[in-house]
Design a protein around this motif. Sequence first.
Motif, PDB file in Angstrom:
ATOM      1  N   ASP A  47     -11.788 -17.563  -3.650  1.00  0.00           N
ATOM      2  CA  ASP A  47     -12.406 -17.061  -4.874  1.00  0.00           C
ATOM      3  C   ASP A  47     -12.511 -18.222  -5.856  1.00  0.00           C
ATOM      4  O   ASP A  47     -11.543 -18.953  -6.062  1.00  0.00           O
ATOM      5  N   ASN A  48     -13.681 -18.351  -6.463  1.00  0.00           N
ATOM      6  CA  ASN A  48     -13.905 -19.468  -7.398  1.00  0.00           C
ATOM      7  C   ASN A  48     -13.529 -20.795  -6.743  1.00  0.00           C
ATOM      8  O   ASN A  48     -12.759 -21.590  -7.288  1.00  0.00           O
ATOM      9  N   TRP A  49     -14.087 -21.021  -5.531  1.00  0.00           N
ATOM     10  CA  TRP A  49     -13.705 -22.230  -4.800  1.00  0.00           C
ATOM     11  C   TRP A  49     -14.047 -23.480  -5.584  1.00  0.00           C
ATOM     12  O   TRP A  49     -15.021 -23.535  -6.335  1.00  0.00           O
ATOM     13  N   ARG A  50     -13.196 -24.482  -5.394  1.00  0.00           N
ATOM     14  CA  ARG A  50     -13.376 -25.817  -5.986  1.00  0.00           C
ATOM     15  C   ARG A  50     -13.251 -26.815  -4.851  1.00  0.00           C
ATOM     16  O   ARG A  50     -12.210 -26.911  -4.204  1.00  0.00           O
ATOM     17  N   LEU A  51     -14.316 -27.572  -4.622  1.00  0.00           N
ATOM     18  CA  LEU A  51     -14.387 -28.522  -3.518  1.00  0.00           C
ATOM     19  C   LEU A  51     -14.424 -29.938  -4.074  1.00  0.00           C
ATOM     20  O   LEU A  51     -15.187 -30.230  -4.998  1.00  0.00           O
ATOM     21  N   ILE A  64     -10.122 -28.373  -0.758  1.00  0.00           N
ATOM     22  CA  ILE A  64     -10.733 -27.139  -1.236  1.00  0.00           C
ATOM     23  C   ILE A  64      -9.631 -26.172  -1.652  1.00  0.00           C
ATOM     24  O   ILE A  64      -8.569 -26.110  -1.013  1.00  0.00           O
ATOM     25  N   SER A  65      -9.870 -25.455  -2.729  1.00  0.00           N
ATOM     26  CA  SER A  65      -8.879 -24.513  -3.236  1.00  0.00           C
ATOM     27  C   SER A  65      -9.597 -23.356  -3.904  1.00  0.00           C
ATOM     28  O   SER A  65     -10.797 -23.428  -4.196  1.00  0.00           O
ATOM     29  N   GLY A  66      -8.857 -22.272  -4.148  1.00  0.00           N
ATOM     30  CA  GLY A  66      -9.406 -21.104  -4.812  1.00  0.00           C
ATOM     31  C   GLY A  66      -8.375 -20.472  -5.712  1.00  0.00           C
ATOM     32  O   GLY A  66      -7.250 -20.960  -5.849  1.00  0.00           O
ATOM     33  N   THR A  67      -8.756 -19.363  -6.354  1.00  0.00           N
ATOM     34  CA  THR A  67      -7.863 -18.630  -7.242  1.00  0.00           C
ATOM     35  C   THR A  67      -7.097 -17.584  -6.450  1.00  0.00           C
ATOM     36  O   THR A  67      -7.699 -16.708  -5.844  1.00  0.00           O
ATOM     37  N   LEU A  68      -5.776 -17.674  -6.459  1.00  0.00           N
ATOM     38  CA  LEU A  68      -4.918 -16.721  -5.738  1.00  0.00           C
ATOM     39  C   LEU A  68      -5.335 -16.625  -4.278  1.00  0.00           C
ATOM     40  O   LEU A  68      -5.527 -15.552  -3.725  1.00  0.00           O
ATOM     41  N   ASN A  69      -5.510 -17.779  -3.636  1.00  0.00           N
ATOM     42  CA  ASN A  69      -5.927 -17.847  -2.236  1.00  0.00           C
ATOM     43  C   ASN A  69      -4.968 -18.732  -1.459  1.00  0.00           C
ATOM     44  O   ASN A  69      -4.141 -19.442  -2.042  1.00  0.00           O
ATOM     45  N   PRO A  70      -5.062 -18.720  -0.136  1.00  0.00           N
ATOM     46  CA  PRO A  70      -4.209 -19.606   0.658  1.00  0.00           C
ATOM     47  C   PRO A  70      -4.484 -21.078   0.353  1.00  0.00           C
ATOM     48  O   PRO A  70      -5.547 -21.441  -0.155  1.00  0.00           O
ATOM     49  N   CYS A  98     -20.798 -39.307 -11.583  1.00  0.00           N
ATOM     50  CA  CYS A  98     -20.495 -40.667 -11.152  1.00  0.00           C
ATOM     51  C   CYS A  98     -19.009 -40.839 -10.868  1.00  0.00           C
ATOM     52  O   CYS A  98     -18.528 -41.957 -10.693  1.00  0.00           O
ATOM     53  N   GLU A  99     -18.274 -39.724 -10.818  1.00  0.00           N
ATOM     54  CA  GLU A  99     -16.845 -39.790 -10.550  1.00  0.00           C
ATOM     55  C   GLU A  99     -16.589 -40.188  -9.104  1.00  0.00           C
ATOM     56  O   GLU A  99     -17.316 -39.771  -8.196  1.00  0.00           O
ATOM     57  N   LYS A 100     -15.547 -40.976  -8.877  1.00  0.00           N
ATOM     58  CA  LYS A 100     -15.147 -41.312  -7.511  1.00  0.00           C
ATOM     59  C   LYS A 100     -14.670 -40.069  -6.781  1.00  0.00           C
ATOM     60  O   LYS A 100     -14.898 -39.925  -5.571  1.00  0.00           O
ATOM     61  N   SER A 101     -14.030 -39.147  -7.515  1.00  0.00           N
ATOM     62  CA  SER A 101     -13.518 -37.908  -6.914  1.00  0.00           C
ATOM     63  C   SER A 101     -14.081 -36.712  -7.671  1.00  0.00           C
ATOM     64  O   SER A 101     -13.382 -36.084  -8.483  1.00  0.00           O
ATOM     65  N   PRO A 102     -15.343 -36.345  -7.436  1.00  0.00           N
ATOM     66  CA  PRO A 102     -15.932 -35.213  -8.167  1.00  0.00           C
ATOM     67  C   PRO A 102     -15.378 -33.883  -7.671  1.00  0.00           C
ATOM     68  O   PRO A 102     -14.929 -33.760  -6.529  1.00  0.00           O
ATOM     69  N   THR A 103     -15.425 -32.885  -8.522  1.00  0.00           N
ATOM     70  CA  THR A 103     -15.070 -31.518  -8.154  1.00  0.00           C
ATOM     71  C   THR A 103     -16.315 -30.654  -8.282  1.00  0.00           C
ATOM     72  O   THR A 103     -16.952 -30.621  -9.343  1.00  0.00           O
ATOM     73  N   ILE A 104     -16.660 -29.950  -7.201  1.00  0.00           N
ATOM     74  CA  ILE A 104     -17.875 -29.149  -7.143  1.00  0.00           C
ATOM     75  C   ILE A 104     -17.500 -27.674  -7.214  1.00  0.00           C
ATOM     76  O   ILE A 104     -16.533 -27.235  -6.586  1.00  0.00           O
ATOM     77  N   ILE A 105     -18.281 -26.905  -7.987  1.00  0.00           N
ATOM     78  CA  ILE A 105     -18.054 -25.466  -8.116  1.00  0.00           C
ATOM     79  C   ILE A 105     -19.339 -24.722  -7.794  1.00  0.00           C
ATOM     80  O   ILE A 105     -20.442 -25.267  -7.896  1.00  0.00           O
TER      81      ILE A 105
END
Length: 649
Positions: free
Chosen positions: A240-244, A359-365, A290-297
């Motif tokens: 949920d609301n994944w962030r990659l 990759i991570s999410g809200t209240l997810n494994p 231009c970030e070396k480590s971007p976060t995509i939503i």
Amino acid sequence: MARHFWVRCLVFKVAVFIIFSGLTPSVSLAQSSDSCNGIFLSYVYNGGRQLPPNVSDSAKQPHRFESTLTVVNNGLDELQSWKVFVGFQHDEYLVSASNAVIAAGDTLPADVRNGTILSGFPVTDLKTAAETAGDLTQMQVQINLVGTQYGVEPPAVPLPSNITLANDGFVCPKSTGQGNETHVCCTKDPNFKTSITTGQEFLPRQSGDLTIMYDVTSTSDSDYWAEVTISNHNPLGRLDNWRLSWDWMRQEFINAMKGAYPSVVDPSECIFGGQGGHYKEFDFSKVLSCEKSPTIIDLPPTMFNDSNLGKIPFCCRNGTILPPSMDPSKSSSRFQMQVYKMPPDLNRSVLNPPQNWKISGTLNPDYKCGPPIRVSPSEKPDPSGLPSNISAIASWQVVCNITRDNGAARKCCVSFSGYYNESVIPCKTCACGCTGDTGRTCSASTPAMLLPANALLVPFENRSELAVSWADTNHFTVPNPMPCGDNCGVTINWHVLTDYTKGWTARISLFNWDETAFADWFVAVEMNKAGPGFEKMYSFNASALEGVMSNTIMMQGASGNNYLLAETDGHNPEKDPRVPGKQQSVISFTKKNTPGINVVGGDGFPTKVFFNGEECSLPSVFPSSGFKKEVSLFLTLSVPLLFIILMKF
């Protein structure tokens, strides 16, 4: 004669120095490599020095180490996507590694005290001597390692406990050596069965809980378009609301996107960096990241038909990826992006995927992702409708698997109760973690106190008075200090409702104490002994999973009832506690398929509970059947919920 004697003495001293100083002659290493008819690995400690601060305990004194890991392909087949495990054993902290990345996706510097697997970048494949005429630049890679280790002071040498090839299909004995070097020769396992044939250009796709495809769909000298597809394969996994996120390794930057967006839009690193110096006429005001480590939503559903950002299949769902067992059409997410490259990679055939995927999410494994592996180009149907497929120019696969740390705090918890006992066994103390700032003195180790049923409708920070009053009424001990709360965003109550000759029933109640609502929520309960007796559910949709998980029951809200609301203010916010979002249903079981089941004795309670893929904390005991009171827990919980439902009409 005397001069010859001193020469012989000098030679003897040099030999003794080489043996006992830890310096291994290079000719020994070369001979070991040449005698290996497989994959030769070596680890050489090159030196180090003491680092500040100076401490009295030698075991806590930090030292710098510099080492070289060498991988040589002396076999008959090309070694694709090489991976090497290094058994660090001296509390090492790896700061840099040339020509390699950590396979688990950790960004350097990284804690590697329990050992780590290194994978190749940018050189991922090692050719054979036969196909290169012995060209070491194509059949060998050297990784220069720099880091910190503890407890080993010079002249002692901090070697790893073992080094081994982590690729499938190889057998490696324990590494051996002397002085400052250890090595091993890994050979093909004759008993290993694989679908890879000699000469095959790409590795086969791997299976995992979650896979990410990085497909290059078009390319030019300076930039390319990539399509990223996230696919869920775990029957209980969810995001949920994944962030990659990932790490660019070659100074790339994202110019445009469709189907997703960076969490931070900022072109400043390009303007003041090397990218701005190279692309002098480029309008960086429109660059997305231009970030070396971007976060995509992910984008919201309202953007699906947007001509500029949407119109990508499987995009725009607020970052929700459901398990395939729940809805296969919502088990994937996809987006596209335009990536610009930097010298010396300005060639349309030079394509390097990003590394260190997370990759991570809200209240997810929690997921751990491996390195991108080059696979055969992906194909998809021609959008024009022609009976043909369109192939990607190049494809990489990232495999992510769910990891569960038994010592880590949970994100949800379960309480147990039964019709035969008026007390509720609550969630464990600090089940979802405890902070030092609790607002009151409480114990993080004292077992949670038994509660009256109405306490489940009250936030854990407001239950103290109810718990003490209940203890006084039932002559329970009141600990001092009292236990801390569970601190869980989602709590679930499992209540054994009835138990009769031919069957039994239970009620499950969900409480959302978080400020985030959950759309398309699901709960999975593992019933080790009662699973075969599952009959039906009355307010939720439910079904038993198949195969090895046949004792697991998957349940979700029925149509129009699949939204678990967030916590809201009470009727009078100044004096009433906040009210959780609630859902409730009854589930029935037959005893026909489970002869001898002891419902009250514990068989009627789940052995595992998952909410949105996250495993919840369970009580370690079941309600006692020692006494029963006239007031039914069913009425205590159901009446408030029924009243709330009636108020809506």
